[in-house]
Design an enzyme around this catalytic site. Structure first.
Site, PDB file in Angstrom:
ATOM      1  N   ASP A   1       0.846  -1.193   0.000  1.00 23.93           N
ATOM      2  CA  ASP A   1       0.000   0.000   0.000  1.00 23.93           C
ATOM      3  C   ASP A   1       0.892   1.258   0.000  1.00 23.93           C
ATOM      4  O   ASP A   1       1.891   1.312   0.740  1.00 23.93           O
ATOM      5  CB  ASP A   1      -0.865  -0.050   1.276  1.00 23.93           C
ATOM      6  CG  ASP A   1      -2.012   0.933   1.269  1.00 23.93           C
ATOM      7  OD1 ASP A   1      -2.464   1.323   0.178  1.00 23.93           O
ATOM      8  OD2 ASP A   1      -2.472   1.302   2.374  1.00 23.93           O
TER       9      ASP A   1
ATOM     10  N   GLY B   1      -7.885   8.274   7.364  1.00 21.49           N
ATOM     11  CA  GLY B   1      -8.203   8.580   8.757  1.00 21.49           C
ATOM     12  C   GLY B   1      -9.693   8.805   8.928  1.00 21.49           C
ATOM     13  O   GLY B   1     -10.459   8.694   7.974  1.00 21.49           O
TER      14      GLY B   1
ATOM     15  N   GLY C   1      -9.265   5.364   1.759  1.00 21.62           N
ATOM     16  CA  GLY C   1      -9.866   6.182   2.822  1.00 21.62           C
ATOM     17  C   GLY C   1     -11.312   5.827   3.112  1.00 21.62           C
ATOM     18  O   GLY C   1     -12.139   6.702   3.352  1.00 21.62           O
ATOM     19  N   ALA C   2     -11.627   4.534   3.127  1.00 16.03           N
ATOM     20  CA  ALA C   2     -13.038   4.142   3.286  1.00 16.03           C
ATOM     21  C   ALA C   2     -13.501   4.125   4.743  1.00 16.03           C
ATOM     22  O   ALA C   2     -14.699   3.981   4.990  1.00 16.03           O
ATOM     23  CB  ALA C   2     -13.280   2.788   2.635  1.00 16.03           C
ATOM     24  N   SER C   3     -12.592   4.273   5.698  1.00 12.51           N
ATOM     25  CA  SER C   3     -13.033   4.316   7.099  1.00 12.51           C
ATOM     26  C   SER C   3     -13.982   5.490   7.287  1.00 12.51           C
ATOM     27  O   SER C   3     -13.665   6.622   6.895  1.00 12.51           O
ATOM     28  CB  SER C   3     -11.833   4.501   8.037  1.00 12.51           C
ATOM     29  OG  SER C   3     -11.074   3.328   8.079  1.00 12.51           O
TER      30      SER C   3
ATOM     31  N   THR D   1      -8.004   2.725   9.328  1.00 12.96           N
ATOM     32  CA  THR D   1      -8.260   3.360  10.626  1.00 12.96           C
ATOM     33  C   THR D   1      -9.423   2.714  11.380  1.00 12.96           C
ATOM     34  O   THR D   1      -9.359   2.538  12.596  1.00 12.96           O
ATOM     35  CB  THR D   1      -8.576   4.859  10.416  1.00 12.96           C
ATOM     36  OG1 THR D   1      -7.572   5.392   9.555  1.00 12.96           O
ATOM     37  CG2 THR D   1      -8.579   5.618  11.723  1.00 12.96           C
TER      38      THR D   1
END
Ligand code: 13P
Length: 283
Positions: free
Chosen positions: A81, A180, A208-210, A232
């Site tokens: 990643d 995040g 960034g899917a959190s 995250t």
């Protein structure tokens, strides 16, 4: 042994789901991800950032994932990643990694193209697939911090040119997600995603899917996202449960015991995210 993510993502694209890519950090977090994926019959991508490999060792992590991939009969791939250095990528590919992300999105466009092309040439010659990013996500992913002012969205026309010039296998898009957790619910540029899909046919990747609501992720999957990256939202329940256990059990000194509540808390989220991606019962 190491699985290439091309087949995984093309199948997801054809069948209308996404493969979840979970960032792991140690043996315990890897165990949670692969056990849950196997229980739910889901393919899964094990993601590690450069700082995770610096912490755990490329050889150690590769060996752990290789064991997981032979232990379970769902596809399990180790993926690099946000890698920025070709030598790091080479080190892992030599060890058996078959899926890499080269993130040169902070360079001017032509440089991004040149760097990605070099990685694609190397990786394809070694049976590995390549993801690259166009546009730039804000937020923090391990040591990588991008100010909101430096973040910018993917331009569909440029995305077409980028995929053609670089011959990448998947494209990470910037449509309003950030690394995040979010302070307030992010508004994603869904129209932009649809425009990108019209001109780009490789699988698309949502970083960034959190913290992105299920329905929004599902909409993105309908519009061509085939890989959903989550870090995250797994780290938080793991750490919170561990902290809670240690605070309430002052004499605890056995990692095999105090890691269990942390693993259980993380497992719940991994299962939810697999269902969100609709990757369960695919194998
Ligand atoms: P989050 O930490 O926001 O889930 O982002 C994960 C990611 O995109 C890893 O590349």
């Amino acid at each position: 042994m190491g699985v290439n993510t091309k087949e995984m993502l093309v199948k997801a694209q054809k069948d209308g789901y996404a493969v979840p890519a979970f960032n792991i950090h140690n043996l315990e977090t890897l165990q949670v991800v692969v056990e849950t994926a196997a229980e739910l019959r889901s393919p899964v991508i094990i993601a590690g950032t450069p700082s995770t490999f610096a912490y755990g060792g490329r050889d150690y992590i590769q060996a752990l994932v290789d064991v997981a991939a032979t232990r379970y009969d769902v596809p399990i791939a180790l993926h690099l990643d946000h890698h920025e250095v070709l030598d790091d990528i080479k080190e892992s590919v030599v060890l058996g990694t078959k899926s890499v992300m080269i993130d040169a999105s902070h360079h001017p466009y032509e440089e991004n193209v040149a760097i990605v092309k070099e990685v694609v040439e190397y990786a394809h010659a070694h049976g590995a697939t390549v993801e690259a990013e166009l546009g730039r996500l804000g937020g923090q992913e391990d040591d990588l911090v991008v100010d909101a002012a430096d973040a910018y969205y993917t331009d569909p026309a440029v995305a077409k040119d980028f995929v053609e010039k670089t011959n990448i296998d998947s494209l990470a898009v910037a449509i309003g997600t950030a690394h995040g957790m979010y302070k307030s619910e992010p508004k994603l540029d869904i129209n932009r995603l649809a425009e990108i899909r019209k001109v780009v046919d490789v699988p698309l990747v949502l970083h960034g899917a959190s913290g992105i609501p299920f329905d929004t992720v599902r909409t993105c999957i309908e519009l061509g996202v085939c890989k959903v990256n989550i870090a995250t939202e797994l780290k938080n329940p793991f750490s919170d449960a561990l902290r809670q256990y240690l605070v309430t059990h002052e004499d605890a000194n056995d990692p095999r015991k105090y890691m269990e509540p942390a693993k259980a808390a993380m497992k719940k989220v991994v299962a939810e995210k697999i269902k969100m991606c609709m990757s369960d019962n695919r194998y």
